[in-house]
Scaffold this active site. Structure first.
Site, PDB file in Angstrom:
ATOM      1  N   SER A 107      -1.354   4.266  -4.422  1.00  0.00           N
ATOM      2  CA  SER A 107      -2.300   3.067  -5.006  1.00  0.00           C
ATOM      3  C   SER A 107      -1.991   1.861  -3.996  1.00  0.00           C
ATOM      4  O   SER A 107      -1.605   2.165  -2.887  1.00  0.00           O
ATOM      5  CB  SER A 107      -1.350   2.733  -6.228  1.00  0.00           C
ATOM      6  N   THR A 167       0.865  -1.201   0.038  1.00  0.00           N
ATOM      7  CA  THR A 167      -0.020  -0.237  -0.007  1.00  0.00           C
ATOM      8  C   THR A 167       1.074   1.444  -0.104  1.00  0.00           C
ATOM      9  O   THR A 167       2.033   1.328   0.576  1.00  0.00           O
ATOM     10  CB  THR A 167      -1.106   0.195   1.280  1.00  0.00           C
ATOM     11  N   GLY A 168       0.333   2.252  -0.647  1.00  0.00           N
ATOM     12  CA  GLY A 168       1.177   3.530  -0.706  1.00  0.00           C
ATOM     13  C   GLY A 168       0.331   4.640  -0.634  1.00  0.00           C
ATOM     14  O   GLY A 168      -0.993   4.672  -0.414  1.00  0.00           O
ATOM     15  N   ASP A 201      11.697  10.134  -9.182  1.00  0.00           N
ATOM     16  CA  ASP A 201      11.162   9.588  -7.612  1.00  0.00           C
ATOM     17  C   ASP A 201      12.240   8.512  -7.486  1.00  0.00           C
ATOM     18  O   ASP A 201      11.649   7.375  -6.899  1.00  0.00           O
ATOM     19  CB  ASP A 201       9.679   9.126  -7.255  1.00  0.00           C
ATOM     20  N   VAL A 233      -1.384  -2.345  -4.266  1.00  0.00           N
ATOM     21  CA  VAL A 233      -0.946  -3.186  -5.265  1.00  0.00           C
ATOM     22  C   VAL A 233      -1.406  -4.524  -4.389  1.00  0.00           C
ATOM     23  O   VAL A 233      -1.223  -4.906  -3.583  1.00  0.00           O
ATOM     24  CB  VAL A 233       0.412  -3.195  -5.324  1.00  0.00           C
ATOM     25  N   LYS A 235      -2.045  -3.041  -9.888  1.00  0.00           N
ATOM     26  CA  LYS A 235      -1.810  -1.637  -9.227  1.00  0.00           C
ATOM     27  C   LYS A 235      -3.259  -0.945  -9.447  1.00  0.00           C
ATOM     28  O   LYS A 235      -3.530  -0.523 -10.545  1.00  0.00           O
ATOM     29  CB  LYS A 235      -0.640  -1.047  -9.885  1.00  0.00           C
TER      30      LYS A 235
END
Length: 495
Positions: free
Chosen positions: A244, A240-241, A384, A246, A268
């Site tokens: 998004s 998790t981010g 990034d 996944v 994703k």
């Protein structure tokens, strides 16, 4: 005489017609009642209306009887209308106010409305009376103003009924509860906050993806992929981010023979919550591939564009031979890629794996080569790049999360590249790689520029000057200007 002898009774002869006469039966019944209750009190005289002692000579009595019969039929018709209209509905209407009820109608039936259905509830506490316009009631020493503590307390208790239905207030009026203004204002603010919070949670549940969860529309997209045979099964969430979530899935069969679906896939799902993308538009609004479409879309469609941007960037990297996930399919904001890992276990991030000095040195040179490939062959800057977006699998480094990647001619492309170089240089210098270049040397090695600034401030100033010149040329001529050396220049392109 013998006491057990039969009594001498005289039989009274009567005809069959007398025996069958109702008048004789009533007379005999009255004689028995008078013999049994000789001191019975006579019934009070009054207008007792029955079917037998009706005085038909009185016009008033006839009118009352006719009106009563008409009212009963009218009420029965109203009850039938109520039953027909309401049916099995939970919400019902009542014609109670239109019924004809007379004080002399003593008949009762099961169809009559219970007292709970009427306006007058004998067990319901009366609401506090309102203060007249003059602001006080009473006279002399018994004057009570609208600011009286008891009156205000009861009014505040009654006003709690105006709160949202989800906010349980209880029967404060029945308990004669008296709330001060301070307590009532606090409860009112809390009820308002809870109502807004409930609305936000409902919106988040229906229209956006949350942590480790998907909204109904996203779930429908995943169901369609499974039903079409593209995916065999979706096992669960692996990462998790901020932007998004996944999921891991096992691949199925492709509809076309030329496209092979890997055995394990990574799904994703870009979150459709808008707050995570407020500061991310700078990566996409100035990208020539999406610039013309950016201003014409609403924020939710921009999120789909973000997924499309990652798909295009991964395709460029895959064509250049850079280790990265293979794109399988894109459906709106859901991107299906090949899974970097084995048996549902994702490959570890570079920051979480412990490498030997040889592997660390090998990883550094591999990343240096990938950054140069990404810049010169793919015409991209990761924007990034750090140890958090690099995986270690099968003895080599894999790049992931390229949704924010831009081209070098982006208005902030060189700034993003310098930031990537700083992250990579600091990580490998801390990891003990003696050959690791500093951020300025790495920037020149990747970009092919020869910026000879003695300190970091002057170095960044020259980068900003190059970007400014390029942006001015775009505004004046509508074309990107290459401000780089002839070695490995990114191609000049029209918007």
């Amino acid at each position: 005489q013998c006491p057990w002898g039969a009594p001498n009774t005289t039989s009274i002869s009567c005809s069959l017609a007398d025996v069958m006469s109702e008048q004789l039966a009533k007379e005999l019944q009255l004689e028995e009642e008078n013999a049994a209750f000789p001191e019975a009190v006579a019934v009070a005289e009054g207008p007792f209306i029955t079917g037998e002692n009706i005085d038909t000579s009185s016009d008033l009595m006839l009118a009352q009887m006719l009106q009563m019969e008409f009212d009963r039929e009218y009420d029965a018709q109203l009850r039938r209308e109520e039953k027909k209209i309401n049916g099995d509905s939970k919400v019902s209407i009542s014609f109670e106010n239109y019924r004809k009820v007379h004080p002399y109608d003593s008949d009762s039936s099961e169809d009559e409305v219970d007292w709970q259905d009427t306006r007058h509830d004998p067990y319901r506490a009366e609401k506090p009376t309102t203060t007249p316009r003059k602001g006080f009631i009473g006279k002399g020493k018994d004057i009570t103003t609208k600011h009286d503590e008891v009156v205000c307390g009861r009014k505040n208790t009654a006003r709690m009924e105006n709160f949202a239905p989800e906010f349980q207030v209880g029967d404060g009026i029945g308990m004669d509860l008296k709330l001060s203004n301070q307590v009532f204002n606090a409860l009112k603010q809390h009820a308002y906050s809870e109502e807004r919070r409930s609305a936000r949670l409902h919106e988040k549940k229906e229209h956006s993806t949350a942590e480790k969860a998907v909204d109904p529309k996203t779930r429908l997209l995943l169901y369609k992929m499974v039903n079409a045979g593209m995916l065999e099964t979706i096992t669960g969430c692996i990462s998790t981010g901020k932007e998004s979530v996944v999921f891991h899935a096992y691949g199925g069969k492709s509809a076309t023979e030329d496209k092979v679906i890997p055995p394990e896939c990574a799904i994703k799902v870009f979150k459709t919550t808008l707050n995570e993308f407020k500061n991310r538009d700078k990566y996409i609004k100035d990208d020539y591939r999406f610039k013309d479409r950016f201003s014409k879309l609403n924020p939710r469609k921009i999120i789909r564009m973000w997924a499309e941007k990652e798909m295009h960037n991964l395709t460029r990297m895959q064509n250049a031979g850079i280790p990265c996930p293979q794109v399988v399919i894109l459906k709106k904001h859901v991107l299906v890629m090949s899974f970097i890992g084995q048996d549902q276990v994702p490959a570890p991030k570079l920051k979480d794996v412990t490498l030997s000095s040889e592997d660390m040195k090998k990883a550094y040179y591999q990343i240096l080569n990938m950054m140069q490939q990404l810049y010169k062959e793919c015409n991209l800057v990761h924007a990034d790049l750090s140890e958090y977006n690099m995986l270690w699998h099968d003895g080599k480094v894999w790049l992931i999360d390229v949704s924010q990647s831009v081209e070098p001619t982006h208005p902030h492309g060189l700034e993003f590249l310098f930031r990537d170089c700083r992250n990579v240089s600091q990580f490998f210098q801390k990891g003990g790689v003696a050959e690791a270049l500093n951020e300025r040397e790495l920037f020149n090695a990747v970009s092919g520029l020869n910026i000879t600034a003695e300190n970091e401030v002057d170095f960044q100033a020259e980068i900003e000057a190059l970007e400014k010149m390029n942006e001015d040329h775009v505004q004046n001529h509508g074309k990107k200007l290459s401000m780089f050396s002839s070695d490995g220049d990114p191609p000049i392109y029209d918007e």
